[in-house]
Design an enzyme around this catalytic site. Sequence first.
Site, PDB file in Angstrom:
ATOM      1  N   LEU A 164       4.742  -5.624   1.690  1.00  0.00           N
ATOM      2  CA  LEU A 164       4.594  -5.465   2.967  1.00  0.00           C
ATOM      3  C   LEU A 164       5.075  -6.625   3.737  1.00  0.00           C
ATOM      4  CD1 LEU A 164       0.801  -4.667   3.386  1.00  0.00           C
ATOM      5  CD2 LEU A 164       2.818  -3.119   3.274  1.00  0.00           C
ATOM      6  N   ASP A 165       5.935  -6.349   4.863  1.00  0.00           N
ATOM      7  CA  ASP A 165       6.541  -7.525   5.670  1.00  0.00           C
ATOM      8  C   ASP A 165       5.421  -8.429   5.963  1.00  0.00           C
ATOM      9  OD1 ASP A 165       9.050  -6.128   5.597  1.00  0.00           O
ATOM     10  OD2 ASP A 165       8.394  -5.147   7.688  1.00  0.00           O
ATOM     11  N   ARG A 166       5.893  -9.613   6.373  1.00  0.00           N
ATOM     12  CA  ARG A 166       4.595 -10.824   6.372  1.00  0.00           C
ATOM     13  C   ARG A 166       3.903 -10.390   7.668  1.00  0.00           C
ATOM     14  NH1 ARG A 166       5.936 -16.166   6.746  1.00  0.00           N
ATOM     15  NH2 ARG A 166       7.854 -15.999   5.524  1.00  0.00           N
TER      16      ARG A 166
END
Length: 261
Positions: A63-65
Amino acid sequence: MRAECSFGVLDECDDWIVVDKPAPLAVHPANGRTDEPTLLGGLQALLACDLADGSKLSILTRLDRETSGLVLVAKNRDAARHFSRQFEARRVLKQYLALVHGWPDLDRWREEGPILRAGEVEESAVWLRQKVDPSGRPCSTVFEVEGRVAIDGRHFAMVRCFPKTGRTHQIRVHLEAAGHPIVGDKIYGTDGRPYLEQIGPGLSKESVELLMLPRHALHASRLSVEWNGDDLVWDSPLPPDLARFIDTGSLIQGHGESAGN
């Protein structure tokens, strides 16, 4: 918004672990940085005994941050291969919740615009930015409106997202293409300036007001895989920051038409 290496463990066995990642915790170290907390670092500390006994961690749902939610991690090569085959065959089912600008006309629709990196076909100040383009890779996402909300005269909607492919930023790109970018997104639905400010001097007052949230409002809410002949399903509720935003308005259930599957 400062990242802390705190995450919840939802399920675990000798071969894998499922955790609930908060935003803005990065999954892996970014740009060679070693001074910020990451999910990988937290998992290595949590599973130190397993690693000492020969385990090898493979984070399978990255997942993106700024995206919160479910992350599946294999503890050994056999489990990693098992789940990777499911991803390749598109048998892993993923759902996301996204808070978007505007009220979609449809309660259910599909976006199938091919996606590529924007810099391949036009000038783009943000290297990461993707866009819909006929020369891109095939891409498909189904969207369902969970509800519509009015806050201070502005319209927002909670949308459940079903990615059928796994392209970079797929959900964010397709929602922008549909005219309903995600609230708080610094790349999509903007000219990219908020993203450049964040990695540079910091967000301007104008960008803070535009974004409305410290991070983009995307949450990995459900994950389903097969393991030893059983279908395993994990759910993660909407995190408090997004729930608080919704609670400030008056929720209206879906009233649009359906475009089918």
